[in-house]
Each structure stands twice: as C-alpha cells, then as structure tokens.
Design an enzyme around this catalytic site. Sequence first.
Site, mmCIF file in Angstrom:
data_model
loop_
_atom_site.group_PDB
_atom_site.id
_atom_site.type_symbol
_atom_site.label_atom_id
_atom_site.label_comp_id
_atom_site.label_asym_id
_atom_site.label_seq_id
_atom_site.Cartn_x
_atom_site.Cartn_y
_atom_site.Cartn_z
ATOM 1 N N SER A 34 0.799 -1.349 -0.183
ATOM 2 C CA SER A 34 -0.192 0.032 -0.311
ATOM 3 C C SER A 34 0.908 1.318 -0.072
ATOM 4 O O SER A 34 1.677 1.463 -0.973
ATOM 5 C CB SER A 34 -0.999 -0.062 1.168
ATOM 6 N N ASP A 94 -10.871 -3.907 -4.552
ATOM 7 C CA ASP A 94 -10.163 -3.316 -3.441
ATOM 8 C C ASP A 94 -10.937 -2.160 -3.071
ATOM 9 O O ASP A 94 -10.900 -1.084 -3.887
ATOM 10 C CB ASP A 94 -8.745 -3.167 -3.673
ATOM 11 N N HIS A 110 -8.106 -5.433 0.900
ATOM 12 C CA HIS A 110 -7.092 -4.613 0.866
ATOM 13 C C HIS A 110 -5.899 -5.248 1.806
ATOM 14 O O HIS A 110 -4.566 -4.822 1.518
ATOM 15 C CB HIS A 110 -7.244 -3.159 1.030
#
Length: 417
Positions: free
Chosen positions: A157, A261, A290
């Site tokens: 991320s 996501d 996610h």
Amino acid sequence: MGCLISQLAAKFAFFPPSPATYELKRRDDGGFAAVSAAPPPSTPIPYGEDGSSLDVLYLDTKRGNKIVAFYLKNPYARLTMLYSHGNAADLGQLYDLFVQLKANLRVNLMGYDYSGYGASTGKPSELNTYSDIEAVYECLQTEYGVCQEDLILYGQSVGSGPTLHLAAQLPRLRGVVLHSAILSGLRVLCHVKCTLCFDIYKNVNKIRKVKCPVLVIHVLCISIQLRVKMWAAAHQQTNSHKRGQRLNLVWWSILSQGTEDDVVNWFHGNGLWKMARDPYEPLWIKGGGHCNLELYPDYVRHLCRFIQEMENMTTKIRLRKIKQSLRLQKKSAVCSNRCCKIKLSRPKCCQCCLKPSCAKCFRLPKCPEWRPRCPEWQPSCPMWLFKCPECLRPGCMKCSFECQCFNCSCRSINCSC
C-alpha cells in the site's frame, strides 16, 4: 501552496495506530527489547529458540528522527527482504506475519516503523518515509553486510512509495514486490491522468527507473457486467423449485465476493505492472480485500516461487537480461532515426545535427546547410516528389547507376514521367 496541500494529503495518507501496540525497553546488555502494549502489560515479544533470531534496532535518520526496526534472521536464508508496511499498522501487529514470511520464504526479514508510527519519533510524512527506508538500508549494509544484489524490497500500500524510491536508486537490486501498491496518492482519491506538483508518492514516475524484476500482487477486480453474467449463469442452472430464494443467495454471494479493493483500485496494480521494465508474472487474487491477501494460499505459493527464481538468478542471467535491454534500446534509437513513411535513414548535418523532415516535406529540409553526400547531385525535375510516388528516392545524374528516367532522376522503371 503546494507544500500546504502536501501536508494536507499526508494527513489523509497516514493513520498510525493509537496507542502503539508495542513499547521499547532497555535490556541489561544495552540493547533494546520490544514489549507488547496489550494486556497483560509488559508482555515481551517472543524470541527464537536461540534467543538471537530477533534484533530490535533503534536507528537515526538524516531528518533527525529515530525509528524502530525488527530484524528476523533465518539461518538457511540466502536473500534478505526489506518490508515496508501499510499506513494503518505498526511492527507490533506485523510481528506474527514476519515470523511466517521468514519461515515460509526462507529469507532474512527486516521490518521498520515509519516516523510517528509505533515507538518511532517524529511525524509521518512522505519525505520522512524516504529517509526512514534509507536509514534501514544503510543499517543492513553496515551491520549485517547485505548488498543490493541479495536484497528484495517489499512494499504494501503506502509502503510502495518508499520501496520504489529506494529501488529506483539501486540498479543491481535482486527484486521488488508491490503488494496493493498505488500509482500515486492523489490517484487513490480521484482518477486523474496527469501528475500534479503537490501529489505524494509518485510511483507512476519511479516504476520506470526500477531495473530489477517486479512482482505485483493485487486484488482482482470483477466488473458489474461480469457479475451479472455470473448471476445469469446461476439462473439457468437453478431449478424452478425455490428459485427465488436460491437466486437471492447467489446474487448476494456474488456481490459480496470482495473482488474489488475498496481502498486501492485494481488499476493501480495493473498500471504499475504494465509500466515495469522487467515485470514478473503478477498475482491477481480473487475474493480478497486490501488488508487480507496474506490469508490466501496463492499468496504464499506465488511469493515462494518468486523468491526461488530470484535465488536461482545468477550473475550470468542478470548480465544477459541487461544486454537484451540494451539491444532493445539501440533498436528503438535506430527506429527513431527512420523516416515515418519509408524505411530510409534520414541524413544529418555535421554542424548543427538537425535532421530533415520526412518524405512529406523532404524537399524543404529543416537545416538549410544540409547537403547530400554527392556534391554534384541536382534534381532535374523540381516536382520529382510528386511525379514519382513509387520510390521517392532522388538520384545523381553521374553516380546513380542505371537511371531509367532522365526527367526526375528516378531509379524506378515504371515512372509516370
């Protein structure tokens, strides 16, 4: 103005756990120990059997902050993985995952907390994360003797930002893993095609500078049209008895698959994979979210295969790939020196290096000082370009061999002149 907007974007990008899930305490030997902050209090994070598999480090960064890092050593490892976590976790929450990755992948693993996360000092920001990962990489080099040829960077991320920042500076890096990565911070909030000056984590510009293999792991996105087709297929296979009740269950199961996501869209991972110079076979996980891709068996299986191939990649194979990339660059440079219509190289001027234009405007070169190689060449017909559309090649009356047309100095037999 751009700096203020960047600070505002940082507030939306970083969510450190509050309070932190661990604390640091001094040991008798002068080192540090990580203690869990969850009840019961003062619960130490467990060590390995030999007591030396976990090193708790307290590192100084060039921006004046102190960050915490965990180094987990695997005696059978050949490679080291530098893990940059997401924006809503710290090392206390990720310790169990680190232990599993160390054992399953057979790697040494270094994880760290950004400035303002866990027991690290400072405030989280884009520049601070860059200095954080640079300090951790310097520690791997000096304290553990890890060179970039034996290092794999892992970014999840927001962690993909510092990961690609460091990967763009290391040309001999072994590999990069991008887990639910982002194209840029602004592209997470809105679908923009241009990169603005106040954007953060501009991975879309840095991915092209990474020269090592890049593995992208992301959630597979299933469109609404495909979900409707799945529902229609289930409708045909369902009997008329209790059809309504069963179709409702099928419909809600399809909609709740979580294949998109909700934080970082699939086009981020797909875009990074397409722009990578050496892309590895990606992993699109169906049904994930996610923050839970580590729970799927395909995640560990695909990651193990990537690590094994990186271990088996010798210096000879790496040099072969570099030579192939250089050849492709040379071919592209040669193709850029060709005319857009005909496969002929365009002449250059030795003094100003300007090139004449393509066959459409060849009679009007960009450089007025350009002259053909034969100084005595003169086109007999000023409209030769339009009269002979077959060859579009001027010739010399003295050195053009068997010229068939004396009006336009053309080598074509079937000339319209």
